[in-house]
Design an enzyme around this catalytic site. Structure first.
Site, PDB file in Angstrom:
ATOM      1  N   SER A  15       0.797  -1.264  -0.110  1.00 55.67           N
ATOM      2  CA  SER A  15      -0.040   0.106   0.008  1.00 55.67           C
ATOM      3  C   SER A  15       0.685   1.238   0.070  1.00 55.67           C
ATOM      4  O   SER A  15       1.884   1.431   0.674  1.00 55.67           O
ATOM      5  CB  SER A  15      -0.921   0.046   1.236  1.00 55.67           C
ATOM      6  N   LYS A  16       0.612   2.212  -0.875  1.00 53.98           N
ATOM      7  CA  LYS A  16       1.315   3.377  -0.956  1.00 53.98           C
ATOM      8  C   LYS A  16       0.556   4.730  -0.147  1.00 53.98           C
ATOM      9  O   LYS A  16       0.876   5.555   0.070  1.00 53.98           O
ATOM     10  CB  LYS A  16       1.186   4.109  -2.242  1.00 53.98           C
ATOM     11  N   SER A  17      -0.541   4.183   0.654  1.00 59.56           N
ATOM     12  CA  SER A  17      -1.274   5.181   1.549  1.00 59.56           C
ATOM     13  C   SER A  17      -0.413   5.843   2.465  1.00 59.56           C
ATOM     14  O   SER A  17      -0.604   7.062   2.796  1.00 59.56           O
ATOM     15  CB  SER A  17      -2.582   4.562   2.063  1.00 59.56           C
ATOM     16  N   LYS A  68     -13.877  -3.725   1.470  1.00 57.82           N
ATOM     17  CA  LYS A  68     -14.599  -2.329   1.482  1.00 57.82           C
ATOM     18  C   LYS A  68     -16.221  -2.827   1.631  1.00 57.82           C
ATOM     19  O   LYS A  68     -16.968  -2.193   2.035  1.00 57.82           O
ATOM     20  CB  LYS A  68     -14.367  -1.944  -0.037  1.00 57.82           C
ATOM     21  N   GLU A  83     -23.973   9.111   1.230  1.00 65.86           N
ATOM     22  CA  GLU A  83     -24.665   8.888   0.127  1.00 65.86           C
ATOM     23  C   GLU A  83     -23.784   7.803  -0.908  1.00 65.86           C
ATOM     24  O   GLU A  83     -24.256   6.911  -1.291  1.00 65.86           O
ATOM     25  CB  GLU A  83     -25.472  10.007  -0.477  1.00 65.86           C
ATOM     26  N   ASP A 117     -13.726   7.191  -3.488  1.00 66.73           N
ATOM     27  CA  ASP A 117     -13.000   6.606  -4.469  1.00 66.73           C
ATOM     28  C   ASP A 117     -13.510   7.221  -5.765  1.00 66.73           C
ATOM     29  O   ASP A 117     -12.712   7.635  -6.713  1.00 66.73           O
ATOM     30  CB  ASP A 117     -13.191   5.107  -4.828  1.00 66.73           C
ATOM     31  N   GLY A 141     -16.828  -2.247 -17.353  1.00 66.80           N
ATOM     32  CA  GLY A 141     -16.887  -2.785 -16.161  1.00 66.80           C
ATOM     33  C   GLY A 141     -17.939  -2.811 -15.256  1.00 66.80           C
ATOM     34  O   GLY A 141     -18.732  -1.926 -15.453  1.00 66.80           O
ATOM     35  N   ALA A 145     -15.528  -1.492  -8.859  1.00 70.34           N
ATOM     36  CA  ALA A 145     -14.918  -0.277  -9.188  1.00 70.34           C
ATOM     37  C   ALA A 145     -15.757   0.496  -9.957  1.00 70.34           C
ATOM     38  O   ALA A 145     -15.671   1.759  -9.769  1.00 70.34           O
ATOM     39  CB  ALA A 145     -13.527  -0.654  -9.680  1.00 70.34           C
TER      40      ALA A 145
HETATM   41  P1  ATR Z   1     -13.658  -4.846  -9.161  1.00 67.75           P
HETATM   42  O1  ATR Z   1     -13.892  -4.830  -7.675  1.00 67.75           O
HETATM   43  O2  ATR Z   1     -12.154  -4.479  -9.314  1.00 67.75           O
HETATM   44  O3  ATR Z   1     -14.396  -4.069  -9.905  1.00 67.75           O
HETATM   45  P2  ATR Z   1     -14.968  -7.238  -9.692  1.00 67.75           P
HETATM   46  O4  ATR Z   1     -16.020  -6.888  -8.945  1.00 67.75           O
HETATM   47  O5  ATR Z   1     -14.490  -8.636  -9.795  1.00 67.75           O
HETATM   48  O6  ATR Z   1     -13.477  -6.285  -9.508  1.00 67.75           O
HETATM   49  O7  ATR Z   1     -15.371  -7.035 -11.162  1.00 67.75           O
HETATM   50  C1  ATR Z   1     -14.486  -6.999 -12.240  1.00 67.75           C
HETATM   51  C2  ATR Z   1     -14.721  -6.613 -13.636  1.00 67.75           C
HETATM   52  O8  ATR Z   1     -13.842  -6.732 -14.560  1.00 67.75           O
HETATM   53  C3  ATR Z   1     -16.127  -7.013 -14.062  1.00 67.75           C
HETATM   54  O9  ATR Z   1     -16.565  -6.045 -14.674  1.00 67.75           O
HETATM   55  C4  ATR Z   1     -15.467  -8.313 -14.975  1.00 67.75           C
HETATM   56  O10 ATR Z   1     -16.217  -8.656 -16.073  1.00 67.75           O
HETATM   57  P3  ATR Z   1     -17.521  -9.718 -15.839  1.00 67.75           P
HETATM   58  O11 ATR Z   1     -18.445  -9.084 -14.963  1.00 67.75           O
HETATM   59  O12 ATR Z   1     -17.773 -10.200 -17.093  1.00 67.75           O
HETATM   60  O13 ATR Z   1     -16.858 -10.685 -15.008  1.00 67.75           O
HETATM   61  C5  ATR Z   1     -14.146  -7.480 -15.859  1.00 67.75           C
HETATM   62  N1  ATR Z   1     -13.218  -8.431 -16.227  1.00 67.75           N
HETATM   63  C6  ATR Z   1     -12.180  -9.120 -15.269  1.00 67.75           C
HETATM   64  N2  ATR Z   1     -11.510  -9.744 -16.025  1.00 67.75           N
HETATM   65  C7  ATR Z   1     -11.934  -9.744 -17.366  1.00 67.75           C
HETATM   66  C8  ATR Z   1     -11.512 -10.034 -18.868  1.00 67.75           C
HETATM   67  N3  ATR Z   1     -10.641 -11.039 -18.768  1.00 67.75           N
HETATM   68  N4  ATR Z   1     -12.174  -9.616 -19.749  1.00 67.75           N
HETATM   69  C9  ATR Z   1     -13.372  -8.792 -19.768  1.00 67.75           C
HETATM   70  N5  ATR Z   1     -13.694  -7.996 -18.430  1.00 67.75           N
HETATM   71  C10 ATR Z   1     -13.153  -8.825 -17.499  1.00 67.75           C
END
Ligand code: ATR
Length: 286
Positions: A15-17, A68, A83, A117, A141, A145
């Site tokens: 961690s860089k925090s 988290k 919120e 974040d 995604g 995140a």
């Molecule tokens: P985080 O908390 O970092 O968001 P997460 O909740 O596991 O981690 O979500 C990972 C995200 O990266 C998801 O959107 C995942 O897509 P899926 O919902 O289809 O699983 C995406 N992701 C991870 N590896 C991937 C890959 N190889 N190709 C495309 N999307 C990927």
């Protein structure tokens, strides 16, 4: 008097925090101790560590992977949530609610969870001069995140949001859930599609997937273009940014988001404002 802070995670050694917050303390002239806190990966251990920390006079804690959501559950059950934390379903910043403490609730009942974040990302983009107002945004995604940045992006006044994900039904389920959780998100037009089918011209394309941790690359359409591309990862080579840089986009990794979210936590805890641009320059020069 020294104020005590921790970042709690597993693993935590990278961690860089501590470095970032120590710099903020020097900038604002206050005396702090900011430590990395390892914790076994279960909810009971997390609660015990947090309780011991605040019982011992700790002022604030940052929460990172994999805690988290556990921190969110802890605050939802016993304390309070901002919120942004409610909508994100995740907490990265813990503090004690002084009013509740004074009213005599047990310490853990005064726990307050925030999530900085998403606002950290927004503030970083604004500091780079990227126009968020009226911007057409593509967000790739649908995990934690992505979820954490949607409300702050909408609050920044974007025009439209397209949420793309490898698994389409995760994107649509996320949008449905967020619409139900937040009137602000309910009002916003949000489209969803599969990542490979995301195409057209956007102002900003954001990678919120965890793909940077693997050897895979995202299946990006040839017809997908953005003026700016942002990857929320940092500290490694990011093919996503290389792809859009080669197509003429301005790019950034997520190191500034890390500093941005840290600055907001620090401000919440201490009441001291951070000069993030100056802090970023110093950290980059190290
Ligand atoms: P985080 O908390 O970092 O968001 P997460 O909740 O596991 O981690 O979500 C990972 C995200 O990266 C998801 O959107 C995942 O897509 P899926 O919902 O289809 O699983 C995406 N992701 C991870 N590896 C991937 C890959 N190889 N190709 C495309 N999307 C990927």
């Amino acid at each position: 008097m020294t104020q005590h802070f921790i970042v709690i995670g597993n693993p935590i050694a990278h961690s860089k925090s501590p470095e970032i917050h120590t710099l903020f303390a020097a900038q604002t002239g206050i005396e702090i101790s900011y430590q990395r806190q390892y914790c076994p990966d279960d909810a009971a251990s997390f609660t015990a560590v947090i309780e011991a920390f605040f019982q011992g006079g700790g002022v604030g804690a940052n929460v990172t992977v994999p805690f988290k959501q556990i921190a969110y559950d802890c605050c939802a059950a016993r304390g309070g949530l901002s919120e942004h934390a409610k909508v994100a379903g995740a907490v990265n910043t813990l503090l004690l609610n002084k009013t509740r403490l004074q009213s005599g609730v047990p310490l853990i009942g005064a726990l307050y969870g925030d999530n900085t974040d998403g606002q950290g990302l927004v503030n970083h983009m604004l500091s780079l001069g990227w126009p968020l107002k009226d911007a057409r945004i593509a967000l790739i995604g649908a995990g934690g995140a992505a979820r954490g940045v949607i409300l702050p992006l909408i609050e920044a006044g974007i025009a439209s949001l397209t949420l793309a994900n490898r698994t389409l039904n995760k994107a649509t389920a996320l949008v449905d859930e967020l619409r139900a959780a937040s009137p602000v998100i309910h009002e916003q037009q949000i489209e969803t599609c599969r990542t490979a089918e995301l195409d057209g011209q956007f102002d900003i394309i954001i990678n919120a997937t965890s793909i940077g941790l693997s050897a895979d690359t995202l299946p990006l359409s040839d017809n997908l273009n953005g003026h700016y591309a942002y990857d929320m990862m940092y500290g490694r080579e990011l093919p996503f940014l290389q792809h859009f840089s080669a197509r003429g986009a301005q790019t950034s990794d997520g190191y500034g988001m890390l500093i941005g979210q840290a600055a907001l936590s620090f401000e919440r805890w201490t009441g001291h404002a951070i000069d993030v641009v100056q802090a970023t320059k110093t950290l980059h020069s190290r």
